[in-house]
Write a protein that holds these residues in place. Sequence first.
Motif, PDB file in Angstrom:
ATOM      1  N   ARG A  75       0.811  -1.215   0.000  1.00 54.29           N
ATOM      2  CA  ARG A  75       0.000   0.000   0.000  1.00 54.29           C
ATOM      3  C   ARG A  75       0.848   1.270   0.000  1.00 54.29           C
ATOM      4  O   ARG A  75       0.371   2.345   0.355  1.00 54.29           O
ATOM      5  CB  ARG A  75      -0.935  -0.002   1.213  1.00 54.29           C
ATOM      6  CG  ARG A  75      -1.936  -1.159   1.207  1.00 54.29           C
ATOM      7  CD  ARG A  75      -2.869  -1.080   2.395  1.00 54.29           C
ATOM      8  NE  ARG A  75      -3.812  -2.190   2.401  1.00 54.29           N
ATOM      9  CZ  ARG A  75      -4.741  -2.373   3.330  1.00 54.29           C
ATOM     10  NH1 ARG A  75      -4.855  -1.503   4.328  1.00 54.29           N
ATOM     11  NH2 ARG A  75      -5.553  -3.414   3.273  1.00 54.29           N
ATOM     12  N   SER A  76       2.090   1.140  -0.405  1.00 50.22           N
ATOM     13  CA  SER A  76       2.993   2.286  -0.449  1.00 50.22           C
ATOM     14  C   SER A  76       3.458   2.542  -1.877  1.00 50.22           C
ATOM     15  O   SER A  76       3.467   1.632  -2.711  1.00 50.22           O
ATOM     16  CB  SER A  76       4.212   2.046   0.446  1.00 50.22           C
ATOM     17  OG  SER A  76       3.831   1.858   1.790  1.00 50.22           O
ATOM     18  N   THR A  77       3.845   3.771  -2.135  1.00 50.22           N
ATOM     19  CA  THR A  77       4.310   4.162  -3.464  1.00 50.22           C
ATOM     20  C   THR A  77       5.634   4.898  -3.337  1.00 50.22           C
ATOM     21  O   THR A  77       5.797   5.753  -2.474  1.00 50.22           O
ATOM     22  CB  THR A  77       3.292   5.081  -4.157  1.00 50.22           C
ATOM     23  OG1 THR A  77       2.017   4.428  -4.204  1.00 50.22           O
ATOM     24  CG2 THR A  77       3.729   5.400  -5.581  1.00 50.22           C
ATOM     25  N   LEU A  78       6.572   4.524  -4.219  1.00 51.40           N
ATOM     26  CA  LEU A  78       7.885   5.161  -4.223  1.00 51.40           C
ATOM     27  C   LEU A  78       7.908   6.282  -5.259  1.00 51.40           C
ATOM     28  O   LEU A  78       7.520   6.089  -6.414  1.00 51.40           O
ATOM     29  CB  LEU A  78       8.974   4.142  -4.551  1.00 51.40           C
ATOM     30  CG  LEU A  78      10.415   4.659  -4.618  1.00 51.40           C
ATOM     31  CD1 LEU A  78      10.878   5.148  -3.251  1.00 51.40           C
ATOM     32  CD2 LEU A  78      11.349   3.564  -5.139  1.00 51.40           C
ATOM     33  N   TYR A  79       8.352   7.455  -4.812  1.00 48.35           N
ATOM     34  CA  TYR A  79       8.503   8.608  -5.692  1.00 48.35           C
ATOM     35  C   TYR A  79       9.929   9.124  -5.589  1.00 48.35           C
ATOM     36  O   TYR A  79      10.644   8.847  -4.618  1.00 48.35           O
ATOM     37  CB  TYR A  79       7.569   9.748  -5.268  1.00 48.35           C
ATOM     38  CG  TYR A  79       6.118   9.579  -5.660  1.00 48.35           C
ATOM     39  CD1 TYR A  79       5.639  10.096  -6.863  1.00 48.35           C
ATOM     40  CD2 TYR A  79       5.228   8.913  -4.825  1.00 48.35           C
ATOM     41  CE1 TYR A  79       4.303   9.957  -7.222  1.00 48.35           C
ATOM     42  CE2 TYR A  79       3.898   8.761  -5.178  1.00 48.35           C
ATOM     43  CZ  TYR A  79       3.443   9.290  -6.379  1.00 48.35           C
ATOM     44  OH  TYR A  79       2.118   9.143  -6.731  1.00 48.35           O
ATOM     45  N   CYS A  80      10.329   9.907  -6.581  1.00 51.45           N
ATOM     46  CA  CYS A  80      11.530  10.710  -6.455  1.00 51.45           C
ATOM     47  C   CYS A  80      11.177  12.134  -6.877  1.00 51.45           C
ATOM     48  O   CYS A  80      10.172  12.362  -7.565  1.00 51.45           O
ATOM     49  CB  CYS A  80      12.701  10.154  -7.269  1.00 51.45           C
ATOM     50  SG  CYS A  80      12.565  10.394  -9.043  1.00 51.45           S
ATOM     51  N   ALA A  81      11.986  13.080  -6.453  1.00 47.73           N
ATOM     52  CA  ALA A  81      11.721  14.489  -6.752  1.00 47.73           C
ATOM     53  C   ALA A  81      13.027  15.244  -6.598  1.00 47.73           C
ATOM     54  O   ALA A  81      14.100  14.652  -6.464  1.00 47.73           O
ATOM     55  CB  ALA A  81      10.651  15.038  -5.808  1.00 47.73           C
ATOM     56  N   GLU A  82      12.955  16.551  -6.636  1.00 47.18           N
ATOM     57  CA  GLU A  82      14.098  17.405  -6.329  1.00 47.18           C
ATOM     58  C   GLU A  82      13.704  18.358  -5.212  1.00 47.18           C
ATOM     59  O   GLU A  82      12.628  18.951  -5.253  1.00 47.18           O
ATOM     60  CB  GLU A  82      14.532  18.221  -7.558  1.00 47.18           C
ATOM     61  CG  GLU A  82      15.161  17.405  -8.665  1.00 47.18           C
ATOM     62  CD  GLU A  82      15.592  18.277  -9.828  1.00 47.18           C
ATOM     63  OE1 GLU A  82      15.591  19.519  -9.667  1.00 47.18           O
ATOM     64  OE2 GLU A  82      15.917  17.721 -10.892  1.00 47.18           O
ATOM     65  N   TRP A  83      14.567  18.463  -4.179  1.00 48.99           N
ATOM     66  CA  TRP A  83      14.366  19.509  -3.185  1.00 48.99           C
ATOM     67  C   TRP A  83      14.713  20.843  -3.844  1.00 48.99           C
ATOM     68  O   TRP A  83      15.748  20.964  -4.496  1.00 48.99           O
ATOM     69  CB  TRP A  83      15.269  19.329  -1.982  1.00 48.99           C
ATOM     70  CG  TRP A  83      15.120  18.124  -1.106  1.00 48.99           C
ATOM     71  CD1 TRP A  83      16.148  17.407  -0.567  1.00 48.99           C
ATOM     72  CD2 TRP A  83      13.922  17.508  -0.604  1.00 48.99           C
ATOM     73  NE1 TRP A  83      15.666  16.388   0.218  1.00 48.99           N
ATOM     74  CE2 TRP A  83      14.308  16.419   0.218  1.00 48.99           C
ATOM     75  CE3 TRP A  83      12.572  17.765  -0.783  1.00 48.99           C
ATOM     76  CZ2 TRP A  83      13.395  15.596   0.862  1.00 48.99           C
ATOM     77  CZ3 TRP A  83      11.652  16.947  -0.146  1.00 48.99           C
ATOM     78  CH2 TRP A  83      12.051  15.885   0.668  1.00 48.99           C
ATOM     79  N   THR A  84      13.893  21.834  -3.668  1.00 45.00           N
ATOM     80  CA  THR A  84      14.223  23.153  -4.196  1.00 45.00           C
ATOM     81  C   THR A  84      15.130  23.888  -3.221  1.00 45.00           C
ATOM     82  O   THR A  84      15.091  23.645  -2.011  1.00 45.00           O
ATOM     83  CB  THR A  84      12.952  23.988  -4.430  1.00 45.00           C
ATOM     84  OG1 THR A  84      12.230  24.105  -3.187  1.00 45.00           O
ATOM     85  CG2 THR A  84      12.059  23.332  -5.467  1.00 45.00           C
ATOM     86  N   GLU A  85      15.971  24.781  -3.735  1.00 49.80           N
ATOM     87  CA  GLU A  85      16.887  25.524  -2.878  1.00 49.80           C
ATOM     88  C   GLU A  85      16.125  26.583  -2.092  1.00 49.80           C
ATOM     89  O   GLU A  85      15.376  27.369  -2.638  1.00 49.80           O
ATOM     90  CB  GLU A  85      17.979  26.189  -3.720  1.00 49.80           C
ATOM     91  CG  GLU A  85      18.941  25.190  -4.344  1.00 49.80           C
ATOM     92  CD  GLU A  85      20.125  25.884  -5.007  1.00 49.80           C
ATOM     93  OE1 GLU A  85      20.249  27.100  -4.830  1.00 49.80           O
ATOM     94  OE2 GLU A  85      20.894  25.198  -5.686  1.00 49.80           O
ATOM     95  N   ASN A  86      16.322  26.557  -0.804  1.00 44.06           N
ATOM     96  CA  ASN A  86      15.660  27.519   0.078  1.00 44.06           C
ATOM     97  C   ASN A  86      16.590  27.763   1.256  1.00 44.06           C
ATOM     98  O   ASN A  86      16.802  26.880   2.081  1.00 44.06           O
ATOM     99  CB  ASN A  86      14.312  26.978   0.561  1.00 44.06           C
ATOM    100  CG  ASN A  86      13.586  27.944   1.479  1.00 44.06           C
ATOM    101  OD1 ASN A  86      14.117  28.989   1.852  1.00 44.06           O
ATOM    102  ND2 ASN A  86      12.382  27.592   1.860  1.00 44.06           N
ATOM    103  N   VAL A  87      17.141  28.959   1.325  1.00 48.24           N
ATOM    104  CA  VAL A  87      18.153  29.257   2.340  1.00 48.24           C
ATOM    105  C   VAL A  87      17.614  29.111   3.757  1.00 48.24           C
ATOM    106  O   VAL A  87      18.376  28.895   4.699  1.00 48.24           O
ATOM    107  CB  VAL A  87      18.725  30.680   2.112  1.00 48.24           C
ATOM    108  CG1 VAL A  87      17.713  31.739   2.507  1.00 48.24           C
ATOM    109  CG2 VAL A  87      20.032  30.880   2.875  1.00 48.24           C
TER     110      VAL A  87
END
Length: 223
Positions: A75-87
């Motif tokens: 019942r789980s799903t694997l995703y990938c993404a990018e963290w955006t830069e935030n100081v």
Amino acid sequence: MSLFGEFHVPAEAFALHETLRAVPDLVVEVERVVASDEILTPYFWISGVDNDAFERATASDPTVRDVRHIDDYDRSTLYCAEWTENVESLVYASTEVGVTILEASAQHDEWELRMRFTDRDGLDEFQSYCADYDIPYRLTQLFARAHPRGVGQYGLTEKQHEALVTAWEMGYFSSQTISLADVADELDITQQSLSKRLHRGHEALIGNTLAVTPPAEESSVAE
């Protein structure tokens, strides 16, 4: 000497805060983070919500971009993404001072993080950075060893070790009367999170024990 810290961080100080607010039943567990050309790409499992609802929420979340569906398990799903830069994000703080995020999970409006610092100076630099940019966090535990005795010996994380041992002590593997829900309630986590920890824990144990040395071939001598 390396130091290991466990932190509780409000979602708005880390990542996916808009998504966690939009879908309050969401559970996120980061599997690993890949760094390439100063871009941080987290791979994370989600559970507790519909994939479409999650993807709609991330579309307007400023902390992530390029969210991609990778795989499904139970019942789980694997995703990938990018963290955006935030100081003013703890994600950015960790890259600036060279902190390694070992584990990260989120539910409701809070993240639980486990991080490694190269030494005490690294911890002091991290804390100074957070103070300079008003990044809130709560340090719940600090220790010099990566794992208590027995954890990590077979590639297990602390949470996997805890899940396996608790399930064994409660009789989950030997009794028909103890359910996954019973163990999850004891650990105060969701059944989906427990199932994933048990699955990964078993995989680590097999990969670091049974798969290391092939079983002896059966004797060809007739008895």
